[in-house]
Design a protein around this motif. Structure first.
Motif, PDB file in Angstrom:
ATOM      1  N   THR A 223       0.817  -1.225   0.000  1.00 24.89           N
ATOM      2  CA  THR A 223       0.000   0.000   0.000  1.00 24.89           C
ATOM      3  C   THR A 223       0.846   1.268   0.000  1.00 24.89           C
ATOM      4  O   THR A 223       0.318   2.360   0.185  1.00 24.89           O
ATOM      5  CB  THR A 223      -0.937   0.028   1.229  1.00 24.89           C
ATOM      6  OG1 THR A 223      -0.165  -0.128   2.427  1.00 24.89           O
ATOM      7  CG2 THR A 223      -1.985  -1.063   1.148  1.00 24.89           C
ATOM      8  N   THR A 224       2.153   1.111  -0.208  1.00 28.17           N
ATOM      9  CA  THR A 224       3.010   2.300  -0.277  1.00 28.17           C
ATOM     10  C   THR A 224       2.680   3.118  -1.529  1.00 28.17           C
ATOM     11  O   THR A 224       2.155   2.592  -2.517  1.00 28.17           O
ATOM     12  CB  THR A 224       4.503   1.901  -0.309  1.00 28.17           C
ATOM     13  OG1 THR A 224       4.718   0.979  -1.388  1.00 28.17           O
ATOM     14  CG2 THR A 224       4.913   1.244   1.001  1.00 28.17           C
ATOM     15  N   ASN A 225       2.963   4.421  -1.472  1.00 28.70           N
ATOM     16  CA  ASN A 225       2.736   5.349  -2.593  1.00 28.70           C
ATOM     17  C   ASN A 225       1.259   5.391  -3.023  1.00 28.70           C
ATOM     18  O   ASN A 225       0.947   5.555  -4.211  1.00 28.70           O
ATOM     19  CB  ASN A 225       3.613   4.969  -3.804  1.00 28.70           C
ATOM     20  CG  ASN A 225       5.102   4.984  -3.462  1.00 28.70           C
ATOM     21  OD1 ASN A 225       5.559   5.860  -2.714  1.00 28.70           O
ATOM     22  ND2 ASN A 225       5.841   4.025  -3.994  1.00 28.70           N
TER      23      ASN A 225
END
Length: 565
Positions: free
Chosen positions: A517-519
């Motif tokens: 779920t990064t960026n």
């Protein structure tokens, strides 16, 4: 004429009054119906409450997919950690019978409180338009009830299977063969309860109400209590042997104190009492083994040991040393079961969430709840247990010459291999589902994807087959290879693989969610699975299972079975 030695069991078991157990009047299959009925009802109560728990968290506690899944796996993990507490009490002080009896009361109290949170005004969350808004206090009471149930299971799970196996005397060859068969039918009774839970109770929860859905398991648990006590006069009891943790600590400290003492070339000079029975209550003597020789120093008789009274913190018997060696040998086998339990835990979390997105219709008027698909895992077990016990074992016995058909380690290894295919089946279904979502642009559709939920059956059925090999193999292996006075504790140890498997599932979901779920990405397991990649999570578990299987092969080749004198 029957000799006096043939009248009584030779494994140290007693009757309910503490007298030596008469073979004719106690134990064997005559005592087992009460134990199996107790287990069937207890498992009906447990699975009736837990199978659909992830949906209860979502609907009544208003939690998201990842949060609900993690809360269920954390709770389920605790249910399989608490047996260490119950097992310690049983082996050290109360014995298995009284431990089971006492913890069942806590269990019923927890189930009653959970039923009240779903049916009593004030404890039940208020819901409007299908959306529930529980207060913090209401949520807290739900978790208090759940963790009381977890505590109750702690005294039952590790003791019932061992207590049932105690009804068969190892020194009698015919009873010993029956003991191996008992574990198969014990697991069969578990799944009879699970079958009713997954088919009837889940439907009641989703269509009638959660109050009835949790109230029926509470009644089933009361029936389990009655069944258990009805067989009291027939049971054989193993005497508690005192604190196993104390005995383990004594060996470690004594061997450390004597780390510079020279080992005698003749191992028969190591310390052991001359009595027929060992110094440990309710335990037979164990033969000396060559592994972990550093621990043998605890049994070396030094000069000062000859002039003073025996101090167990300086001098331990060979049997006591071999107890610890048995536990150390079990640990690698135990660790290899954690990944399998992680795969197994997906049935109550990711399989249910995946099923929520599929078409649940059975004909024009009936819908099957996604959590009820676990019925096919149960059916698989109910099909495979008789096949294994009546067909596979006799056939394997002719080929291998082993009384059990397969060795316990071989049996568990076959299950580990089969479990990989359940993740492959789940992953393939998810790939097909996501392709249909992309083809028809159903990313934000609130309706089920037009794929029948019954395409999930293969992944459930394969896990059921794997259970018959691995979980039943574990039950028998940890009971059989445990020292006599530590059997509850070792049974609990085998159950902790389920706990750690659930915790590992939680950890994997947390790590995967954090990384993916990064960026601003939605990640593999978002609340809207149509925009996720649950298939990647299944591939990850399949790869971990394959690596675990190869490690297990190395561990199993190294393992040596225990020997009693």
């Amino acid at each position: 004429m029957e000799g006096i030695d043939d009248k009584y069991t030779k494994d140290g078991t007693t009757d309910i009054r503490g007298n030596p157990a008469l073979k004719k009047n106690t134990g064997k299959w005559r005592a087992c119906p009460y134990i199996l009925a107790n287990e069937c009802c207890e498992r009906l109560a447990y699975y009736g409450m837990s199978t659909n728990l992830v949906n209860y968290m979502k609907i009544r506690l208003n939690q998201g997919n990842a949060t609900a899944a993690n809360n269920v796996t954390n709770w389920s993990g605790t249910c399989y950690i608490m047996p260490l507490v119950g097992a310690f009490i049983a082996d050290a002080y109360w014995g298995r019978y009284w431990t089971i009896a006492s913890f069942m009361i806590v269990y019923i109290f927890g189930l009653t409180l959970l039923t009240m949170t779903a049916s009593v005004k004030g404890l039940k969350a208020s819901c409007h338009g299908g959306v529930c808004d529980p207060t913090n206090a209401q949520t807290a009471v739900v978790f208090v009830a759940l963790y009381l149930i977890a505590l109750g299971t702690g005294g039952i799970k590790p003791c019932v299977s061992s207590f049932g196996a105690d009804q068969f005397d190892d020194s009698d060859e015919s009873e010993k063969r029956s003991k191996s068969s008992f574990f198969n039918w014990f697991y069969f009774s578990i799944n009879v309860g699970a079958l009713i839970a997954a088919s009837v109770l889940v439907w009641i929860q989703m269509n009638v109400g959660w109050g009835w859905g949790f109230g029926i398991p509470a009644v089933a648990m009361a029936i389990a209590v009655v069944s258990f006590f009805l067989g009291s006069r027939l049971y054989r009891h193993q005497k508690p042997g005192g604190s196993p943790l104390t005995r383990i600590a004594q060996v470690i400290i004594a061997s450390f104190r004597k780390c510079r003492v020279e080992m005698p070339a003749d191992k028969s000079l190591l310390y052991e009492i001359t009595d027929k029975e060992s110094a440990i209550e309710g335990s037979r003597k164990l033969d000396h083994t060559e592994e972990f020789r550093c621990l043998d120093k605890a049994a070396v008789v030094a000069q000062e040991d000859q002039t003073k009274a025996v101090n167990p913190w300086r001098l331990c018997t060979v049997t006591q040393v071999e107890e610890l060696k048995s536990i150390v040998r079990l640990l690698p086998i135990w660790a290899s079961g954690i990944i399998f339990s992680t795969v197994y835990s997906q049935m109550s979390t990711m399989f249910v969430l995946q099923g929520n997105t599929l078409d649940p219709h059975m004909g024009p008027h009936f819908e099957i709840p996604s959590a009820s698909l676990s019925i096919f895992d149960t059916i698989s077990v109910l099909v495979w247990v008789p096949i294994y016990d009546k067909l596979i074992v006799p056939a394997a016995r002719r080929i291998t010459g082993n009384d059990r058909g397969f060795t316990q380690l071989t049996r568990m290894g076959i299950g580990l291999l089969i479990s990989i295919f359940s993740m492959i089946a789940a992953g393939i279904l998810e790939v097909v589902r996501l392709r249909l979502v992309a083809r028809d642009n159903l990313y934000d559709s609130k309706d089920p994807i037009p794929i029948s939920i019954f395409w999930q059956i293969p992944q459930y059925f394969i896990i059921g087959a794997a259970e018959v090999f691995t979980f039943i193999g574990q039950l028998e292996f940890f009971y059989d290879q445990a020292p006599d006075a530590m059997r509850s504790l070792c049974s609990a140890l085998s159950l902790t693989t389920v706990a750690l498997g659930n915790y590992l599932s939680t950890l994997l979901v947390t790590i995967v969610t954090h990384i993916t779920t990064t960026n601003g990405r939605l990640g593999w397991i978002p609340d809207n699975l149509n925009r996720g990649h649950l298939d990647y999570f299944y591939w990850l578990l399949a790869i971990l299972s394959l690596l675990n299987f190869f490690v297990y092969l190395i561990i199993a080749k190294w393992y040596t079975y225990k020997k009693t004198l």
